[in-house]
Design an enzyme around this catalytic site. Structure first.
Site, PDB file in Angstrom:
ATOM      1  N   TYR A  54      84.236 -77.458 141.500  1.00 41.02           N
ATOM      2  CA  TYR A  54      83.294 -77.887 140.460  1.00 41.02           C
ATOM      3  C   TYR A  54      83.603 -79.251 139.843  1.00 41.02           C
ATOM      4  CZ  TYR A  54      80.860 -73.423 140.369  1.00 41.02           C
ATOM      5  OH  TYR A  54      80.098 -72.334 140.694  1.00 41.02           O
TER       6      TYR A  54
ATOM      7  N   LYS B 142      91.471 -66.930 147.347  1.00 45.04           N
ATOM      8  CA  LYS B 142      91.286 -67.013 148.800  1.00 45.04           C
ATOM      9  C   LYS B 142      92.435 -67.826 149.371  1.00 45.04           C
ATOM     10  CE  LYS B 142      89.161 -66.073 152.580  1.00 45.04           C
ATOM     11  NZ  LYS B 142      89.284 -64.711 153.145  1.00 45.04           N
TER      12      LYS B 142
ATOM     13  N   ASP C 182      87.140 -61.831 149.332  1.00 47.86           N
ATOM     14  CA  ASP C 182      86.271 -61.007 150.181  1.00 47.86           C
ATOM     15  C   ASP C 182      86.579 -59.524 149.957  1.00 47.86           C
ATOM     16  OD1 ASP C 182      88.735 -61.612 151.314  1.00 47.86           O
ATOM     17  OD2 ASP C 182      87.998 -61.785 153.365  1.00 47.86           O
TER      18      ASP C 182
ATOM     19  N   ASP D  26      82.670 -67.543 140.188  1.00 44.06           N
ATOM     20  CA  ASP D  26      81.212 -67.657 140.137  1.00 44.06           C
ATOM     21  C   ASP D  26      80.593 -66.541 140.981  1.00 44.06           C
ATOM     22  OD1 ASP D  26      78.644 -68.824 139.699  1.00 44.06           O
ATOM     23  OD2 ASP D  26      78.749 -69.611 141.744  1.00 44.06           O
TER      24      ASP D  26
ATOM     25  N   ASP E 122      78.640 -62.504 139.615  1.00 47.67           N
ATOM     26  CA  ASP E 122      77.259 -62.057 139.864  1.00 47.67           C
ATOM     27  C   ASP E 122      77.277 -60.640 140.444  1.00 47.67           C
ATOM     28  OD1 ASP E 122      76.170 -64.433 138.954  1.00 47.67           O
ATOM     29  OD2 ASP E 122      74.845 -64.708 140.680  1.00 47.67           O
TER      30      ASP E 122
HETATM   31  C1  IPM Z   1      77.144 -69.841 136.406  1.00 48.03           C
HETATM   32  C2  IPM Z   1      76.121 -70.612 137.174  1.00 48.03           C
HETATM   33  C3  IPM Z   1      76.555 -72.060 137.267  1.00 48.03           C
HETATM   34  C4  IPM Z   1      77.899 -72.075 137.974  1.00 48.03           C
HETATM   35  C5  IPM Z   1      75.557 -72.996 137.948  1.00 48.03           C
HETATM   36  C6  IPM Z   1      74.244 -73.007 137.205  1.00 48.03           C
HETATM   37  C7  IPM Z   1      76.071 -74.399 138.145  1.00 48.03           C
HETATM   38  O1  IPM Z   1      75.916 -70.035 138.424  1.00 48.03           O
HETATM   39  O2  IPM Z   1      77.354 -70.164 135.212  1.00 48.03           O
HETATM   40  O3  IPM Z   1      77.735 -68.922 136.953  1.00 48.03           O
HETATM   41  O4  IPM Z   1      77.960 -72.064 139.213  1.00 48.03           O
HETATM   42  O5  IPM Z   1      78.909 -72.086 137.280  1.00 48.03           O
HETATM   43 MG    MG Z   2      77.023 -68.236 138.724  1.00 49.79          MG
END
Ligand code: IPM
Ligand code: MG
Length: 356
Positions: free
Chosen positions: A137, A189, A221, A245, A249
């Site tokens: 990042y 990883k 993974d 990240d 999710d």
């Molecule tokens: C998050 C989002 C961001 C990230 C994007 C929007 C750049 O996915 O906050 O998890 O990857 O950090």
């Molecule tokens: Mg994200």
């Protein structure tokens, strides 16, 4: 009476609608629990950019830095170049305010929300600590021979000892404070990204200072697999930015989806930023159909950070109660009107206080 100055960037798409409800809940919490919130509302986001070419001007950024916390609804718009507004607002705050922790609690409030078979609320209760300023990042990337058959694209993954150590240390402190399983898992990883050997070594070093905390390790993974198969194995997990990240999710789905997951971008003791982890969902915007629960939970995290623990727990309890009783029937889009869920949480909070 304690009072706090909050910068609010409602942002794009459903961001404005869910922020409106989160603001109402925060105001209700302020009157129930006895503190004051003053808002510095900023218009930034894609629409503002399209009209003015302004993303997050320096004077507004400096003023935001002087407030106690920043609340962000959601940003992103398909009409803009990929990443422009994300880097200009979220990444700017993360990097320039040095918000080195991305704290993402993954907690199941009602079994019916979990897509996994036979998992209970006790099984899904963890916090992922994602390092938030380094890794892929940092934006160090480039292209050579662009557009040619031999084009080369590179992006550098950056890890510093200090950045790694402060994230890991935060995770150990949190495991102690949570006092649940007193367990920290390192997720990385390092078998493929050998630079992450720094994480392996620093994790082992910091662990020595916390003999009361057990440790574990999983490659990203495998961690994705365990998150689905045995989420109960996780208490606190710490991970580099990109792995974090991705797994958060997945974690959000395990706790009931993007409609509930919230996060804090934190530099302990400094102005920090709180946001639902969902995006701006342009196709649902303006219809009053998005769930504001994640935005409300982000507000609760912000209050916790500001030291209003009771109010934070109050909001969390109100949401949990509404989910368990089935009054909030679901977190998906269109299950309830956005404003209806806001009403329910406000009423629940006020009702709970009336019975105190
Ligand atoms: C998050 C989002 C961001 C990230 C994007 C929007 C750049 O996915 O906050 O998890 O990857 O950090
Ligand atoms: Mg994200």
């Amino acid at each position: 009476m304690a009072n706090y100055d909050i910068t609010v960037i409602a942002g794009d798409g459903i961001g404005t609608e869910v922020t409106r409800e989160s603001n109402r809940v925060l105001d209700a919490a302020a009157s129930v629990y006895g503190f004051e919130l003053r808002r510095n509302e900023l218009p930034f986001g894609s629409e503002h950019y399209l009209q003015t070419k302004e993303i997050f001007p320096d004077d507004a950024f400096e003023a935001a830095k002087d407030t106690d916390a920043i609340y962000l609804g959601a940003i992103g718009d398909p009409r803009l170049p990929v990443g422009l507004i994300e880097y200009g607002i979220i990444a700017k705050c993360r990097f320039e305010l040095d918000l080195y922790i991305n704290k993402r609690p993954i907690k199941l409030y009602d079994e019916r929300l979990c897509p996994l078979k036979d998992k209970t609320c006790e099984d899904v209760d963890m916090v992922i600590i994602r390092e938030n300023t380094e890794d892929a990042y940092t934006g160090m990337h480039g292209f050579a021979h662009k557009g040619q058959p031999l084009e080369v694209a590179t992006q550098t993954m950056v890890y510093t000892r200090e950045g790694t150590e402060r994230a890991i240390r935060y995770a150990f402190e949190l495991a102690r404070e949570r006092n649940k399983n007193k367990h920290v898992t390192l997720i990385d990883k390092a078998n493929a990204v050998r630079a992450q050997d720094l994480w392996t070594r620093v994790f082992a070093e910091v662990a020595q200072e916390y003999p009361d905390i057990e440790t574990g390790h999983a490659y990203i993974d495998a961690a994705c697999m365990w998150m689905v198969k045995n989420p109960e194995w996780f208490d606190v997990a710490v991970t580099p930015n990109l792995c974090g990240d991705i797994i958060t999710d997945l974690g959000a789905m395990v706790q009931g989806g993007m409609g509930i997951a919230a996060s804090g971008n934190i530099h302990p003791g400094k102005t920090s930023l709180f946001e639902p982890i969902h995006g701006s969902a342009p196709k649902h915007a303006g219809k009053n159909i998005a769930s504001p629960v994640a935005a409300i939970m982000a507000g609760a995290m912000m209050l916790e950070y500001l030291g209003e623990q009771e109010a934070a727990t109050g909001i969390e309890g109100a949401v949990q109660q509404l989910l368990r009783s089935g009054e909030i029937k679901g977190l998906g889009t269109g299950v309830h009107a956005t404003s209806e869920v806001g009403d329910m949480v406000v009423n629940q909070l006020q009702g709970a206080s009336a019975s105190l």
